[in-house]
Design a protein around this motif. Structure first.
Motif, PDB file in Angstrom:
ATOM      1  N   TRP A   7       0.829  -1.198   0.000  1.00  0.00           N
ATOM      2  CA  TRP A   7       0.000   0.000   0.000  1.00  0.00           C
ATOM      3  C   TRP A   7       0.866   1.252   0.000  1.00  0.00           C
ATOM      4  O   TRP A   7       2.038   1.209   0.429  1.00  0.00           O
ATOM      5  N   PRO A   8       0.329   2.390  -0.471  1.00  0.00           N
ATOM      6  CA  PRO A   8       1.156   3.580  -0.741  1.00  0.00           C
ATOM      7  C   PRO A   8       1.823   4.200   0.474  1.00  0.00           C
ATOM      8  O   PRO A   8       2.820   4.905   0.326  1.00  0.00           O
ATOM      9  N   SER A   9       1.299   3.954   1.681  1.00  0.00           N
ATOM     10  CA  SER A   9       1.847   4.642   2.842  1.00  0.00           C
ATOM     11  C   SER A   9       1.807   3.740   4.066  1.00  0.00           C
ATOM     12  O   SER A   9       1.006   2.805   4.140  1.00  0.00           O
ATOM     13  N   SER A  10       2.687   4.042   5.028  1.00  0.00           N
ATOM     14  CA  SER A  10       2.736   3.266   6.271  1.00  0.00           C
ATOM     15  C   SER A  10       2.190   4.058   7.452  1.00  0.00           C
ATOM     16  O   SER A  10       2.501   3.761   8.600  1.00  0.00           O
ATOM     17  N   ALA A  11       1.370   5.081   7.159  1.00  0.00           N
ATOM     18  CA  ALA A  11       0.748   5.860   8.236  1.00  0.00           C
ATOM     19  C   ALA A  11      -0.632   6.327   7.796  1.00  0.00           C
ATOM     20  O   ALA A  11      -0.887   6.555   6.606  1.00  0.00           O
ATOM     21  N   VAL A  12      -1.524   6.443   8.772  1.00  0.00           N
ATOM     22  CA  VAL A  12      -2.858   7.006   8.574  1.00  0.00           C
ATOM     23  C   VAL A  12      -2.963   8.261   9.435  1.00  0.00           C
ATOM     24  O   VAL A  12      -2.565   8.247  10.606  1.00  0.00           O
ATOM     25  N   LYS A  13      -3.467   9.326   8.865  1.00  0.00           N
ATOM     26  CA  LYS A  13      -3.607  10.570   9.619  1.00  0.00           C
ATOM     27  C   LYS A  13      -5.061  10.982   9.685  1.00  0.00           C
ATOM     28  O   LYS A  13      -5.801  10.856   8.711  1.00  0.00           O
ATOM     29  N   VAL A  14      -5.461  11.494  10.852  1.00  0.00           N
ATOM     30  CA  VAL A  14      -6.842  11.940  11.034  1.00  0.00           C
ATOM     31  C   VAL A  14      -6.863  13.087  12.037  1.00  0.00           C
ATOM     32  O   VAL A  14      -6.086  13.112  12.998  1.00  0.00           O
ATOM     33  N   THR A  15      -7.726  14.051  11.781  1.00  0.00           N
ATOM     34  CA  THR A  15      -7.972  15.128  12.727  1.00  0.00           C
ATOM     35  C   THR A  15      -9.385  14.951  13.277  1.00  0.00           C
ATOM     36  O   THR A  15     -10.360  14.950  12.510  1.00  0.00           O
ATOM     37  N   LEU A  16      -9.489  14.770  14.590  1.00  0.00           N
ATOM     38  CA  LEU A  16     -10.796  14.551  15.201  1.00  0.00           C
ATOM     39  C   LEU A  16     -11.561  15.874  15.300  1.00  0.00           C
ATOM     40  O   LEU A  16     -10.959  16.952  15.256  1.00  0.00           O
ATOM     41  N   PRO A  17     -12.877  15.813  15.423  1.00  0.00           N
ATOM     42  CA  PRO A  17     -13.651  17.037  15.665  1.00  0.00           C
ATOM     43  C   PRO A  17     -13.162  17.741  16.933  1.00  0.00           C
ATOM     44  O   PRO A  17     -12.695  17.100  17.872  1.00  0.00           O
ATOM     45  N   THR A  18     -13.269  19.047  16.950  1.00  0.00           N
ATOM     46  CA  THR A  18     -12.787  19.838  18.084  1.00  0.00           C
ATOM     47  C   THR A  18     -13.547  19.483  19.354  1.00  0.00           C
ATOM     48  O   THR A  18     -14.784  19.379  19.352  1.00  0.00           O
ATOM     49  N   TYR A  19     -12.788  19.299  20.416  1.00  0.00           N
ATOM     50  CA  TYR A  19     -13.388  18.988  21.715  1.00  0.00           C
ATOM     51  C   TYR A  19     -13.350  20.236  22.586  1.00  0.00           C
ATOM     52  O   TYR A  19     -12.291  20.856  22.775  1.00  0.00           O
ATOM     53  N   ALA A  20     -14.510  20.630  23.129  1.00  0.00           N
ATOM     54  CA  ALA A  20     -14.604  21.774  24.039  1.00  0.00           C
ATOM     55  C   ALA A  20     -14.500  21.269  25.473  1.00  0.00           C
ATOM     56  O   ALA A  20     -15.202  20.324  25.862  1.00  0.00           O
ATOM     57  N   VAL A  21     -13.609  21.870  26.259  1.00  0.00           N
ATOM     58  CA  VAL A  21     -13.430  21.426  27.638  1.00  0.00           C
ATOM     59  C   VAL A  21     -14.751  21.516  28.391  1.00  0.00           C
ATOM     60  O   VAL A  21     -15.612  22.355  28.097  1.00  0.00           O
ATOM     61  N   ASP A  22     -14.900  20.629  29.354  1.00  0.00           N
ATOM     62  CA  ASP A  22     -16.104  20.487  30.179  1.00  0.00           C
ATOM     63  C   ASP A  22     -17.262  19.839  29.432  1.00  0.00           C
ATOM     64  O   ASP A  22     -18.358  19.690  29.983  1.00  0.00           O
ATOM     65  N   SER A  23     -17.030  19.443  28.153  1.00  0.00           N
ATOM     66  CA  SER A  23     -18.056  18.688  27.442  1.00  0.00           C
ATOM     67  C   SER A  23     -18.036  17.244  27.918  1.00  0.00           C
ATOM     68  O   SER A  23     -17.087  16.780  28.560  1.00  0.00           O
ATOM     69  N   ALA A  24     -19.090  16.512  27.579  1.00  0.00           N
ATOM     70  CA  ALA A  24     -19.159  15.104  27.950  1.00  0.00           C
ATOM     71  C   ALA A  24     -18.103  14.302  27.205  1.00  0.00           C
ATOM     72  O   ALA A  24     -17.593  14.720  26.157  1.00  0.00           O
ATOM     73  N   GLN A  25     -17.768  13.142  27.750  1.00  0.00           N
ATOM     74  CA  GLN A  25     -16.814  12.255  27.095  1.00  0.00           C
ATOM     75  C   GLN A  25     -17.315  11.879  25.706  1.00  0.00           C
ATOM     76  O   GLN A  25     -18.496  11.599  25.509  1.00  0.00           O
ATOM     77  N   ILE A  26     -16.387  11.835  24.739  1.00  0.00           N
ATOM     78  CA  ILE A  26     -16.754  11.427  23.394  1.00  0.00           C
ATOM     79  C   ILE A  26     -15.649  10.548  22.842  1.00  0.00           C
ATOM     80  O   ILE A  26     -14.467  10.763  23.102  1.00  0.00           O
ATOM     81  N   GLY A  27     -16.045   9.506  22.093  1.00  0.00           N
ATOM     82  CA  GLY A  27     -15.079   8.559  21.560  1.00  0.00           C
ATOM     83  C   GLY A  27     -15.156   8.462  20.054  1.00  0.00           C
ATOM     84  O   GLY A  27     -16.209   8.722  19.450  1.00  0.00           O
ATOM     85  N   TYR A  28     -14.033   8.068  19.443  1.00  0.00           N
ATOM     86  CA  TYR A  28     -13.951   7.946  17.997  1.00  0.00           C
ATOM     87  C   TYR A  28     -13.277   6.632  17.641  1.00  0.00           C
ATOM     88  O   TYR A  28     -12.236   6.291  18.187  1.00  0.00           O
ATOM     89  N   ASP A  36      -4.655  13.998  15.507  1.00  0.00           N
ATOM     90  CA  ASP A  36      -4.674  15.339  16.099  1.00  0.00           C
ATOM     91  C   ASP A  36      -6.032  15.559  16.757  1.00  0.00           C
ATOM     92  O   ASP A  36      -7.079  15.306  16.143  1.00  0.00           O
ATOM     93  N   ILE A  37      -6.010  16.023  18.003  1.00  0.00           N
ATOM     94  CA  ILE A  37      -7.246  16.284  18.749  1.00  0.00           C
ATOM     95  C   ILE A  37      -7.279  17.773  19.093  1.00  0.00           C
ATOM     96  O   ILE A  37      -6.633  18.219  20.053  1.00  0.00           O
ATOM     97  N   PRO A  38      -8.003  18.587  18.325  1.00  0.00           N
ATOM     98  CA  PRO A  38      -8.105  20.016  18.640  1.00  0.00           C
ATOM     99  C   PRO A  38      -8.916  20.230  19.926  1.00  0.00           C
ATOM    100  O   PRO A  38      -9.939  19.568  20.148  1.00  0.00           O
ATOM    101  N   ILE A  39      -8.458  21.147  20.759  1.00  0.00           N
ATOM    102  CA  ILE A  39      -9.118  21.451  22.029  1.00  0.00           C
ATOM    103  C   ILE A  39      -9.440  22.949  22.081  1.00  0.00           C
ATOM    104  O   ILE A  39      -8.594  23.781  21.731  1.00  0.00           O
TER     105      ILE A  39
END
Length: 643
Positions: free
Chosen positions: A503-524, A561-564
């Protein structure tokens, strides 16, 4: 017999619970529940009840432990005494008493057996060592290894006051021993020696088979052995050993024999920060020396218990980087019905019309052929221009037991994330037109698993487009010539869905949706139906003689990447948790530049929590990189929450 023993132990446990005071241990503030991995004779042992640490002593649940070691047990409910017998060793333990009776003789323990949370607990080291076994503790990795008499470890020194003979006693000198120095398999031409209950081997087995290691004679009686920056000074028949200039006086006495300095194996292992293990399998005359500093440089995260919520899908995952991934994992089990000749190609990657390319070859094979073999990575130049192979580095591990994740998968994952892949002996190779060169070769004993990951770059020496073929090959010949194997790849095992492809690459990259502090737990869910299309059989760059998709992304890393956002104006603590999604999971994870190891997690029951991230800025990004170490085919989910 096992069923009868289980029934007996269950009855004993019930009686001990009824007879004990529920508060006898519950109020002891010295008790701490531990996240400890227990291995007995090479097998992971799962305990339903927690392992506890009482004032520095590890205690295990009695029922599970005695059943695991095959001991017979009797329970006296009146005296609250449990009597176990194994291989003629009789041990009597009394609840809340530090005095035990071993074969009729009283012996003292540091901590007494106890009742904790309605379960009977016994001191692990005392019971193991008095049940014809030995215990080895690795503090850094929180691993306890119990070796019963089926396997013989480096012995302990005689007791105080006993005379110790000065003669050297070879261990069956007429039989050639096999030594595994971490992943290197060595047929020993100099036999190991036991002296005063310790195992000694020639120093050159360390210096020649461990990276960054060498020896130097100080004078005719003293030798310095340097292993990865740690320098030992040994003197003939002297118990004064110097480690980085600091003197140690013990029972070990190195000695010179046939011009070689024989050094104490266990002493060297124990001198390293993360320790290691020494195992001697008598039946096969095989010695296993493992130094964890060479296997894994990162520490384990603690395991937590409980189920996390259902994760959301991730739709924007994409391949990242230009290092092509070539996976050789099918056939995983090398069996005579698939490997029918003495020399075969396991997998191949035909590359055409490139001036330069970065490559990663990832392999995972089990030798079921009934004889030792050699596996290699080769490059055949099928163009009219010379090829330059540079930056060749990698890592391999082997194991003969069932805990392949710990022996093989985790060290490979750790080495990739910490950027500690080892330089190949020939890190720069020129391949002339029409020539084939071996990039790396590995020994694989019968019934052994070999795992490896190897990175290298190939470029055309003239800058013109070049063609070449990368292969993983196997030979059963006594003097294999891997570079001569140009056959078509063997067929896949259609009944075992292990991956094979390019396969063309040995890494997968993803940016998760922005998480706002004090929000409920969320998983991906990082590997799911939305992203598994990246490494399918259909989009493999080379179809060889059959391909299989790689939905678990073995050999690859996830860059997440997990934007906060933090609009509170206050310091907040953000927590990242990781769990498996498609079966048992383990791996390595890098958080903001530092790598940690993930122990084996049961899906839906266990997870790990990464170190807390401090967030005070309005916008932050948490960077996580993960590599799967083996097991599950849908590896991992990431959860974010505010502490």
């Amino acid at each position: 017999m096992k069923k009868m023993l289980a029934v007996l132990l269950t009855a004993i446990l019930a009686m001990s619970t009824l007879c004990a005071s529920p508060s006898s241990a519950a109020t002891n503030k010295n008790i701490v529940e531990q996240q400890v991995t227990v291995i007995i004779n090479g097998k992971y042992i799962s305990f339903k009840d927690p392992i506890i640490n009482n004032a520095g002593t590890i205690l295990l649940p009695m029922r599970d432990f005695y059943e695991a070691i095959g001991a017979q047990v009797n329970w006296n409910p009146t005296a609250k005494v449990a009597t176990s017998e194994r291989n003629g060793q009789v041990v009597e333990l009394t609840i809340n008493s530090k005095t035990a009776v071993v074969n009729g003789t009283k012996a003292q323990m540091l901590v007494a057996p106890m009742i904790y949370k309605d379960r009977t607990y016994i001191p692990m080291r005392f019971v193991s060592e008095n049940s014809d076994g030995e215990v080895y503790w690795n503090q850094a990795n929180k691993v306890v290894e119990v070796i019963l008499n089926e396997q013989i470890h480096d012995g302990q020194s005689p007791g105080a006051g006993e005379e110790t003979p000065e003669v050297n006693v070879p261990i069956i000198p007429d039989v050639k021993h096999i030594l595994y120095m971490n992943s290197a398999r060595i047929e020993m031409d100099k036999a190991p020696v036991t002296k005063d209950g310790r195992m000694y081997i020639s120093s050159y087995y360390f210096s020649d088979y461990l990276q960054d290691s060498y020896t130097q004679w100080v004078n005719e009686n003293s030798l310095e052995l340097t292993i990865s920056g740690l320098t030992f000074k040994f003197t003939n028949n002297s118990n004064e050993i110097y480690v980085n200039g600091e003197q140690y006086k013990g029972t070990e006495k190195p000695f010179i024999q046939s011009g070689e300095m024989y050094v104490p194996v266990k002493f060297i292992i124990d001198s390293f920060k993360n320790g290691g293990s020494l195992r001697y399998v008598q039946d096969s005359k095989t010695i296993y020396v493992t130094i964890y500093d060479y296997m894994m440089t990162s520490s384990f995260l603690d395991k937590s218990y409980g189920a996390l919520g259902v994760p959301q899908l991730v739709e924007n995952a994409e391949l990242d980087g230009e290092r092509q991934l070539f996976v050789s994992d099918n056939p995983e089990e090398l069996i005579p019905t698939i490997i029918m000749k003495a020399n075969e190609t396991l997998a191949e990657n035909h590359v055409k019309g490139v001036t330069s390319k970065q490559h990663r070859v990832y392999g995972w094979h089990i030798n079921k052929l009934g004889e030792n073999a050699k596996i290699g990575i080769t490059v055949q130049n099928t163009s009219n221009t010379a090829l330059q192979i540079t930056d060749s580095k990698g890592m391999s591990q082997t194991t003969s037991n069932s805990w392949s994740t710990f022996d093989v998968g985790l060290p490979l994952s750790d080495a990739v994330l910490t950027n500690t892949l080892r330089n190949a002996k020939d890190s720069q190779i020129t391949v002339a037109p029409g020539e084939t060169k071996v990039i790396q070769a590995y020994d694989i004993g019968k019934n052994y698993l070999l795992g490896f990951t190897h990175d290298f770059d190939i470029r055309s020496a003239t800058g013109t487009a070049a063609d070449y073929t990368i292969r993983t090959v196997i030979s059963l010949e006594a003097e294999p010539q891997l570079e001569k194997i140009h056959s078509q790849a063997v067929g896949i095992n259609e009944y075992a869905a292990h991956p094979r492809g390019v396969w063309p690459s040995s890494a997968v990259k993803v940016t998760l949706p922005t998480y706002a502090v004090d929000s409920a737990q969320i998983g991906y869910n990082i590997s799911n139906g939305k992203t598994d299309h990246l490494l399918t059989a259909e989009n493999s760059l080379d179809t060889m003689n059959g391909t299989v998709g790689n939905p678990g992304h073995f050999g690859m890393s996830y860059k997440v990447d997990i934007p906060i956002t933090n609009n509170t104006g206050k310091l907040k603590y953000v927590v990242v948790k990781i769990t498996g999604r498609g079966g048992t999971y383990s791996g390595a994870v890098k958080l903001n530049g530092k790598t940690y190891l993930i122990p084996t997690l049961k899906v839906g029951q266990e997870y790990v929590q990464l170190p807390v991230v401090r967030s005070k800025n309005r916008k932050d990004v948490i960077q996580v990189e993960i590599i799967h170490a083996g097991g599950s085919n849908l590896p991992v989910a990431i959860y974010v929450e505010t502490r």
